[in-house]
Design a protein around this motif. Structure first.
Motif, mmCIF file in Angstrom:
data_model
loop_
_atom_site.group_PDB
_atom_site.id
_atom_site.type_symbol
_atom_site.label_atom_id
_atom_site.label_comp_id
_atom_site.label_asym_id
_atom_site.label_seq_id
_atom_site.Cartn_x
_atom_site.Cartn_y
_atom_site.Cartn_z
ATOM 1 N N VAL A 56 4.313 4.346 15.608
ATOM 2 C CA VAL A 56 4.734 5.257 14.540
ATOM 3 C C VAL A 56 3.845 6.494 14.511
ATOM 4 O O VAL A 56 4.330 7.634 14.422
ATOM 5 C CB VAL A 56 4.710 4.551 13.169
ATOM 6 C CG1 VAL A 56 4.894 5.560 12.033
ATOM 7 C CG2 VAL A 56 5.800 3.490 13.106
ATOM 8 N N LEU A 57 2.541 6.305 14.599
ATOM 9 C CA LEU A 57 1.617 7.443 14.558
ATOM 10 C C LEU A 57 1.663 8.249 15.851
ATOM 11 O O LEU A 57 1.472 9.470 15.844
ATOM 12 C CB LEU A 57 0.190 6.947 14.296
ATOM 13 C CG LEU A 57 -0.044 6.377 12.891
ATOM 14 C CD1 LEU A 57 -1.402 5.686 12.816
ATOM 15 C CD2 LEU A 57 0.050 7.473 11.836
ATOM 16 N N ARG A 58 1.949 7.587 16.945
ATOM 17 C CA ARG A 58 1.977 8.290 18.244
ATOM 18 C C ARG A 58 3.140 9.272 18.319
ATOM 19 O O ARG A 58 3.028 10.325 18.969
ATOM 20 C CB ARG A 58 2.087 7.255 19.373
ATOM 21 C CG ARG A 58 2.032 7.841 20.784
ATOM 22 C CD ARG A 58 0.659 8.417 21.078
ATOM 23 N NE ARG A 58 0.556 8.915 22.434
ATOM 24 C CZ ARG A 58 1.039 10.077 22.863
ATOM 25 N NH1 ARG A 58 1.697 10.863 22.018
ATOM 26 N NH2 ARG A 58 0.878 10.452 24.115
ATOM 27 N N ILE A 77 0.821 -1.212 0.000
ATOM 28 C CA ILE A 77 0.000 0.000 0.000
ATOM 29 C C ILE A 77 0.854 1.262 0.000
ATOM 30 O O ILE A 77 0.601 2.191 -0.775
ATOM 31 C CB ILE A 77 -0.965 -0.016 1.207
ATOM 32 C CG1 ILE A 77 -1.964 -1.166 1.049
ATOM 33 C CG2 ILE A 77 -1.704 1.319 1.328
ATOM 34 C CD1 ILE A 77 -2.900 -1.331 2.218
ATOM 35 N N PHE A 78 1.882 1.313 0.848
ATOM 36 C CA PHE A 78 2.710 2.520 0.905
ATOM 37 C C PHE A 78 3.432 2.739 -0.421
ATOM 38 O O PHE A 78 3.505 3.874 -0.916
ATOM 39 C CB PHE A 78 3.723 2.421 2.045
ATOM 40 C CG PHE A 78 4.566 3.662 2.199
ATOM 41 C CD1 PHE A 78 4.064 4.780 2.837
ATOM 42 C CD2 PHE A 78 5.852 3.716 1.685
ATOM 43 C CE1 PHE A 78 4.830 5.936 2.973
ATOM 44 C CE2 PHE A 78 6.625 4.861 1.811
ATOM 45 C CZ PHE A 78 6.110 5.974 2.464
ATOM 46 N N THR A 79 3.949 1.669 -0.994
ATOM 47 C CA THR A 79 4.689 1.798 -2.267
ATOM 48 C C THR A 79 3.791 2.317 -3.380
ATOM 49 O O THR A 79 4.181 3.218 -4.135
ATOM 50 C CB THR A 79 5.298 0.448 -2.675
ATOM 51 O OG1 THR A 79 6.172 -0.007 -1.641
ATOM 52 C CG2 THR A 79 6.080 0.585 -3.974
ATOM 53 N N ALA A 130 -0.969 15.652 5.701
ATOM 54 C CA ALA A 130 -0.305 14.441 6.189
ATOM 55 C C ALA A 130 1.089 14.349 5.606
ATOM 56 O O ALA A 130 1.309 14.667 4.428
ATOM 57 C CB ALA A 130 -1.117 13.205 5.803
ATOM 58 N N ASN A 131 2.049 13.930 6.428
ATOM 59 C CA ASN A 131 3.406 13.712 5.921
ATOM 60 C C ASN A 131 3.597 12.225 5.621
ATOM 61 O O ASN A 131 2.752 11.389 5.950
ATOM 62 C CB ASN A 131 4.457 14.234 6.915
ATOM 63 C CG ASN A 131 4.363 13.558 8.271
ATOM 64 O OD1 ASN A 131 4.286 12.332 8.370
ATOM 65 N ND2 ASN A 131 4.374 14.357 9.346
ATOM 66 N N TRP A 132 4.724 11.895 5.013
ATOM 67 C CA TRP A 132 4.932 10.519 4.571
ATOM 68 C C TRP A 132 5.088 9.549 5.735
ATOM 69 O O TRP A 132 4.728 8.365 5.631
ATOM 70 C CB TRP A 132 6.139 10.443 3.645
ATOM 71 C CG TRP A 132 5.850 10.982 2.281
ATOM 72 C CD1 TRP A 132 6.322 12.135 1.723
ATOM 73 C CD2 TRP A 132 4.976 10.401 1.293
ATOM 74 N NE1 TRP A 132 5.805 12.314 0.466
ATOM 75 C CE2 TRP A 132 4.979 11.263 0.175
ATOM 76 C CE3 TRP A 132 4.198 9.253 1.247
ATOM 77 C CZ2 TRP A 132 4.242 10.996 -0.975
ATOM 78 C CZ3 TRP A 132 3.456 8.984 0.111
ATOM 79 C CH2 TRP A 132 3.484 9.845 -0.980
ATOM 80 N N THR A 133 5.592 10.003 6.855
ATOM 81 C CA THR A 133 5.702 9.123 8.025
ATOM 82 C C THR A 133 4.317 8.734 8.522
ATOM 83 O O THR A 133 4.064 7.575 8.885
ATOM 84 C CB THR A 133 6.484 9.812 9.159
ATOM 85 O OG1 THR A 133 7.776 10.193 8.685
ATOM 86 C CG2 THR A 133 6.638 8.877 10.353
ATOM 87 N N GLU A 134 3.412 9.718 8.548
ATOM 88 C CA GLU A 134 2.043 9.432 8.982
ATOM 89 C C GLU A 134 1.344 8.492 8.011
ATOM 90 O O GLU A 134 0.603 7.591 8.425
ATOM 91 C CB GLU A 134 1.263 10.742 9.117
ATOM 92 C CG GLU A 134 1.762 11.622 10.254
ATOM 93 C CD GLU A 134 1.199 13.034 10.196
ATOM 94 O OE1 GLU A 134 1.095 13.658 11.263
ATOM 95 O OE2 GLU A 134 0.860 13.502 9.085
ATOM 96 N N ILE A 135 1.568 8.698 6.723
ATOM 97 C CA ILE A 135 0.984 7.806 5.719
ATOM 98 C C ILE A 135 1.509 6.382 5.921
ATOM 99 O O ILE A 135 0.756 5.403 5.872
ATOM 100 C CB ILE A 135 1.300 8.310 4.300
ATOM 101 C CG1 ILE A 135 0.606 9.653 4.057
ATOM 102 C CG2 ILE A 135 0.876 7.282 3.249
ATOM 103 C CD1 ILE A 135 0.986 10.325 2.752
ATOM 104 N N TRP A 136 2.826 6.271 6.168
ATOM 105 C CA TRP A 136 3.414 4.955 6.427
ATOM 106 C C TRP A 136 2.777 4.316 7.665
ATOM 107 O O TRP A 136 2.446 3.122 7.661
ATOM 108 C CB TRP A 136 4.922 5.093 6.590
ATOM 109 C CG TRP A 136 5.600 3.824 7.027
ATOM 110 C CD1 TRP A 136 5.461 2.586 6.459
ATOM 111 C CD2 TRP A 136 6.503 3.668 8.120
ATOM 112 N NE1 TRP A 136 6.230 1.662 7.143
ATOM 113 C CE2 TRP A 136 6.882 2.303 8.158
ATOM 114 C CE3 TRP A 136 7.046 4.548 9.057
ATOM 115 C CZ2 TRP A 136 7.769 1.802 9.104
ATOM 116 C CZ3 TRP A 136 7.937 4.048 10.001
ATOM 117 C CH2 TRP A 136 8.281 2.695 10.021
ATOM 118 N N GLY A 137 2.588 5.090 8.714
ATOM 119 C CA GLY A 137 1.988 4.552 9.933
ATOM 120 C C GLY A 137 0.603 3.987 9.685
ATOM 121 O O GLY A 137 0.240 2.918 10.207
#
Length: 409
Positions: free
Chosen positions: A387-389, A313-315, A332-339
């Protein structure tokens, strides 16, 4: 300044959701139920637990649903699939899947999120002919668990990502239903399949001719369920078909479909799914060795859920955004999307359901599958939450989130 956030947020956590996605309680309840099932299955009550669900009441030849476990999986779960069907139809007609630009990202993300876990599973366990039927087990996301984790995180997660996870999960459900119908169907009875088709046509006709009361649809839906059950197609498909025949148009200012969804969503989230979870999550693990826990089947499922889901999904989201196929979720940033993509690896309900279809009466394989599902889902929930926290909070959304969360349908 808050208006750009207000609209997607309210859509993302609107009260009309198949599993009360704005509230962590449904997800927390599932966690508690799964834990209770594991405790009971590894206690002196283990034999009673097994007998409760698997004691046969009559020969299978008399009627296929001959124990409580089958009534739950093939009967009670029809209501869950009916609510899923209502959710899917509403989203396709008037929701977040109603236009091409809204559908693009969740559809390609859900497809990648089903394909990559399945490929990982096949790469690890596909060499064993007994195990290959389980390829679809890590392909599904449990919407209650995943959205429950987001509910615990509150306004830390941008509204756009709540919406993204919800729509991916909805498309994921469509894919899971298709997989069940096509790949986990036993020998077909042409006669009963024809009867089921005729009954479904009757329901569609009732919709077209403007039947205004819900109870006639319920009566015909029960007949559809029986016909599908006898046809060889899995009985829960009847729930989705029946939902697609429920009218969406508004007659007296209200939609029958939306009223049904409002009424049945709590029963699905807080009654049907927990009962299913308790009946299916129990597995005896105390005497299992580490070799058994990390055997090919549980390892393949856990890897598919935890790694396959987020990688797929992330890819695809990253590629779609970079190529201009879809827009990056707002705020949203990419870290949040990854989380959030990690959370899609929580595959409890649908994965347990598919494992039962894949391995039938082979209790050893079903127990191994349960171990893999629990490991992959728990790992996805914990890592996704962490990750999201630790990502940046979104105070600009906090007030609106609370207002929408407390809003009544």
């Amino acid at each position: 300044m808050l208006e750009p956030i207000r609209s997607p947020l309210r859509r993302a956590i609107a009260p009309v959701r198949a599993l009360f996605v704005s509230d962590a309680s449904a997800g927390v309840l599932l966690i508690l139920v799964a834990a209770a099932a594991l405790v009971v299955a590894n206690s002196p009550l283990a034999e009673d637990y097994h007998d409760l669900f698997h004691t046969y009441w009559w020969p299978k030849e008399v009627f296929y649903l001959n124990n409580l476990h089958k009534w739950i999986n093939d009967g009670l779960m029809v209501l869950f699939f009916f609510v899923v069907g209502l959710e899917v139809k509403r989203e396709l007609i008037a929701g977040q899947l109603s236009s091409a630009d809204k559908r693009t990202l969740p559809i390609i993300a859900a497809i990648a999120g089903m394909a990559i876990p399945a490929l990982i599973y096949v790469a690890i366990a596909g060499g064993d002919p007994q195990l290959i039927r389980g390829w679809a087990i890590p392909a599904a996301t449990d919407i209650a668990f995943a959205m429950g984790v987001l509910g615990i995180l509150g306004s830390r997660v941008p509204a756009s990502l709540r919406l993204l996870l919800l729509t991916i999960a909805i498309v994921d459900d469509i894919g899971a239903v298709l997989v069940i119908a096509v790949f986990y169907t036993s020998e077909l009875s042409v006669m009963w399949l024809a009867i089921a088709t005729a009954i479904f046509a009757v329901m569609v006709g009732m919709n077209r001719f403007g039947v205004k009361h819900f109870w006639p649809f319920v009566l015909v839906a029960v007949a559809l369920w029986l016909a599908v059950l006898f046809s060889g197609v899995h009985a829960t498909i009847a729930g989705v078909l029946a939902a697609l025949a429920i009218p969406m148009r508004k007659g007296d200012g209200h939609s029958m479909l939306e009223r049904a969804e409002h009424s049945l969503a709590p029963w699905s989230a807080y009654f049907v799914v927990p009962i299913f979870g308790f009946a299916n999550a129990g597995v005896h693990v105390l005497e299992m060795s580490m070799d058994e826990v990390f055997a090919a089947l549980p390892f393949a499922i856990a890897a598919g859920l935890f790694l396959g889901k987020q990688v797929g999904i992330f890819t695809i989201i990253l590629i779609a955004v970079k190529l201009g196929i879809a827009k990056k979720p707002e705020n949203a940033n990419w870290t949040e999307i990854w989380g959030v993509t990690i959370l899609t690896g929580i595959g409890f309900t649908m994965s347990l359901f598919v494992s039962g279809l894949a391995f039938g009466d082979n209790q050893l394989l079903i127990d191994e599958a349960k171990i893999g599902i629990l490991l992959g889902s728990i790992l996805s929930a914990i890592v996704g939450y962490v990750v999201l926290r630790i990502t940046t909070t979104h105070p600009e959304e906090a007030q609106i989130y609370e207002e929408a969360r407390e809003a009544k349908p």
